[in-house]
Design an enzyme around this catalytic site. Structure first.
Site, PDB file in Angstrom:
ATOM      1  N   GLY A  95       0.785  -1.229   0.000  1.00 31.73           N
ATOM      2  CA  GLY A  95       0.000   0.000   0.000  1.00 31.73           C
ATOM      3  C   GLY A  95       0.810   1.269   0.000  1.00 31.73           C
ATOM      4  NE  ARG A  96       3.872   2.528   5.241  1.00 38.45           N
ATOM      5  CZ  ARG A  96       4.252   3.097   6.372  1.00 38.45           C
ATOM      6  NH1 ARG A  96       4.392   4.423   6.423  1.00 38.45           N
ATOM      7  NH2 ARG A  96       4.485   2.386   7.453  1.00 38.45           N
ATOM      8  CG  ASP A 128       0.007   9.600   3.447  1.00 34.85           C
ATOM      9  OD1 ASP A 128       0.621   8.523   3.568  1.00 34.85           O
ATOM     10  OD2 ASP A 128       0.140  10.544   4.252  1.00 34.85           O
ATOM     11  N   GLY A 129       0.242   6.625   1.315  1.00 30.80           N
ATOM     12  CA  GLY A 129       1.354   5.951   0.680  1.00 30.80           C
ATOM     13  C   GLY A 129       2.717   6.507   1.032  1.00 30.80           C
ATOM     14  NE  ARG A 182      11.741  -3.126   4.210  1.00 33.58           N
ATOM     15  CZ  ARG A 182      10.460  -2.774   4.209  1.00 33.58           C
ATOM     16  NH1 ARG A 182       9.679  -3.124   3.201  1.00 33.58           N
ATOM     17  NH2 ARG A 182       9.957  -2.073   5.194  1.00 33.58           N
ATOM     18  CG  ASP A 258       0.507  -8.478   6.596  1.00 32.66           C
ATOM     19  OD1 ASP A 258      -0.083  -8.887   7.614  1.00 32.66           O
ATOM     20  OD2 ASP A 258       0.851  -7.291   6.450  1.00 32.66           O
ATOM     21  CG  ASN A 259       4.353  -7.205   8.774  1.00 28.98           C
ATOM     22  OD1 ASN A 259       4.385  -6.773   7.623  1.00 28.98           O
ATOM     23  ND2 ASN A 259       3.868  -6.509   9.779  1.00 28.98           N
ATOM     24  CG  ASP A 268       6.776  -3.445   7.106  1.00 27.97           C
ATOM     25  OD1 ASP A 268       7.136  -2.253   7.131  1.00 27.97           O
ATOM     26  OD2 ASP A 268       5.610  -3.797   6.884  1.00 27.97           O
TER      27      ASP A 268
END
Length: 465
Positions: A95-96, A128-129, A182, A258-259, A268
């Site tokens: 999403g960002r 807002d990403g 990253r 998801d992480n 993350d």
């Protein structure tokens, strides 16, 4: 990953494209008002053959996202689902951030360059990403500290300040903005498999398993079905990750499925903290009100996440062999705990039960006396504690007696071991480093801290794997 990577030639690739269009969506980076280089990881740039870039070229690639030669020519926002605090969410994805490039490092491993804060994607929902500059600074500190302590972690490759004012509800606003790049050993998450399983796309699942075994893990041994081989390695990798978090005193804070990377690499970093003391209930995130991801529950959380991988892989095979692999997690976790604990304290492990008993005695002594984790490992390096008066009492007598049974494996040759105190990364110092930047745009304390962390990493010697 080693503490001191070696130089390598630039070797771009793009095997992610073999998975087809359903693995991600082509996107464009935001057009930022400014692009001010704040951090570049030169030692890892050298390890992937990008150290020849001057600062202007660096910003063009990692602030403006001009494509690198020979790899992806348009970024991909990867698709995935996931359990967030154990509630399934099908409305997530990059999403960002996005996958910007793939390339080989000095050891020949396929690595990804991915972003955080690069703008909105189809999965941004109402976000807002963007990434706050403070969030980028915190990720530098987390990744540098974890690498130095031997945790398999993504690397903060670049941080560029982008000149926007961001509004955030959980910190003073408006606040400065940034985009982070990253370097990671893939962005294939457990959540990637969960999305494909929900869609019942067995053809894509088969290709994803093959992609992971070919590019990220080891090939399936003869006679072992590919999904089982993948499950076996994921269990091994994530059990080690959980153990290394504990020995580092690290609390990730958001161990959603998801992480969790299929390679067992941590990445993350949001509300992370290092706990000063061995406090099982210590949490990093203010929103973790039930302590689901508390320090002492991280192995449980990661084990639960890997169980969701098993559920997803049932699309390709029966449950029984997947469950059999999953059940190895506790023993593998204990084995990895021994490896990482003894590596950090500089001793050679002995018989398994005696080694586990020694760890338990150390943990109990730290908890009973309020001794800080970093101070304990610093003082007891090679099993002979410095400042013996600090370790008086029955609990420490037990540790001293048991330590005598293990041979030294590390050294105290590095000047770091003559310092007055260990290098730590507790929240007060994180805030002080950020305040220097926020109040007077002074980046020197951050730069000095990174150098101090890397010096500590040199003293601990490279990772074992």
């Amino acid at each position: 990953m080693p503490i001191q990577p070696q130089a390598a030639k630039y070797k771009p690739e793009s095997p992610i494209l073999s998975l087809g269009e359903k693995i991600g969506d082509p996107v464009h980076a935001a057009d930022f008002p400014k692009a001010i280089l704040r951090f570049r990881n030169d030692r890892w740039a050298e390890a992937v053959g990008l150290d020849h870039l001057n600062d202007d070229q660096w910003v063009q690639h990692f602030g403006r996202f001009q494509p690198l030669e020979g790899t992806l020519q348009q970024p991909l926002a990867l698709r995935y689902h996931g359990h967030q605090f154990r509630v399934y969410n099908p409305d997530i994805g990059d999403g960002r951030g996005f996958l910007f490039a793939q390339l080989r490092d000095h050891a020949g491993r396929l690595l990804d360059l991915g972003t955080k804060g690069s703008g909105q994607t189809p999965y941004s929902r109402f976000g807002d990403g963007r990434l706050t500059l403070k969030g980028g600074v915190r990720e530098i500190l987390a990744t540098e500290m974890l690498e130095a302590l031997g945790v398999n972690s993504s690397k903060t490759f670049s941080l560029v300040e982008t000149g926007e004012d961001l509004i955030r509800g959980d910190e003073p606003s408006p606040t400065r903005s940034s985009v982070l790049v990253r370097l990671s050993h893939s962005h294939i998450r457990i959540g990637t498999f969960q999305r494909i399983a929900l869609e019942q796309n067995s053809e894509l699942m088969t290709r994803l398993v093959d992609y992971c075994l070919t590019n990220l893990l080891q090939p399936a041994p003869e006679g072992v079905a590919p999904p089982i081989a993948l499950m076996r390695q994921a269990v091994e990798n994530t059990a080690e990750l959980a153990a290394s978090f504990m020995v580092a005193g690290f609390v990730h804070g958001v161990l959603n499925s998801d992480n969790i990377n299929i390679t067992g690499e941590s990445f993350d970093y949001g509300p992370w903290r290092f706990t000063p003391h061995w406090e099982p209930g210590f949490t990093a995130a203010y929103f973790d009100q039930t302590g689901l991801y508390a320090f002492g529950r991280q192995a449980e959380a990661i084990h639960w996440d890997v169980a969701q991988l098993a559920v997803s892989l049932r699309l390709l095979c029966e449950a029984e062999p997947l469950i059999a692999e999953l059940e190895h997690f506790p023993a593998l976790y204990q084995d990895s705990l021994i490896t990482h604990f003894f590596r950090r304290i500089g001793l050679t492990p002995g018989e398994r039960e005696a080694s586990l008993q020694f760890i338990e005695s150390c943990v109990q002594a730290m908890a009973q006396t309020g001794t800080e984790i970093d101070r304990f490992f610093f003082d007891w390096r090679c099993g002979d504690p410095r400042s013996p008066a600090r370790y008086a009492g029955e609990a420490w007598d037990k540790v001293r007696m048991e330590a005598a049974a293990f041979l030294p494996a590390g050294t105290r040759d590095h000047p770091y071991w003559t310092d007055d105190a260990p290098c730590s990364m507790h929240i007060e110092e994180v805030e002080a480093l950020w305040s220097a930047i926020a109040d007077r745009d002074d980046w020197e304390p951050l730069n000095q801290k990174v150098e101090a962390i890397r010096r500590m990493g040199e003293a601990h010697q490279p990772r074992l794997t």
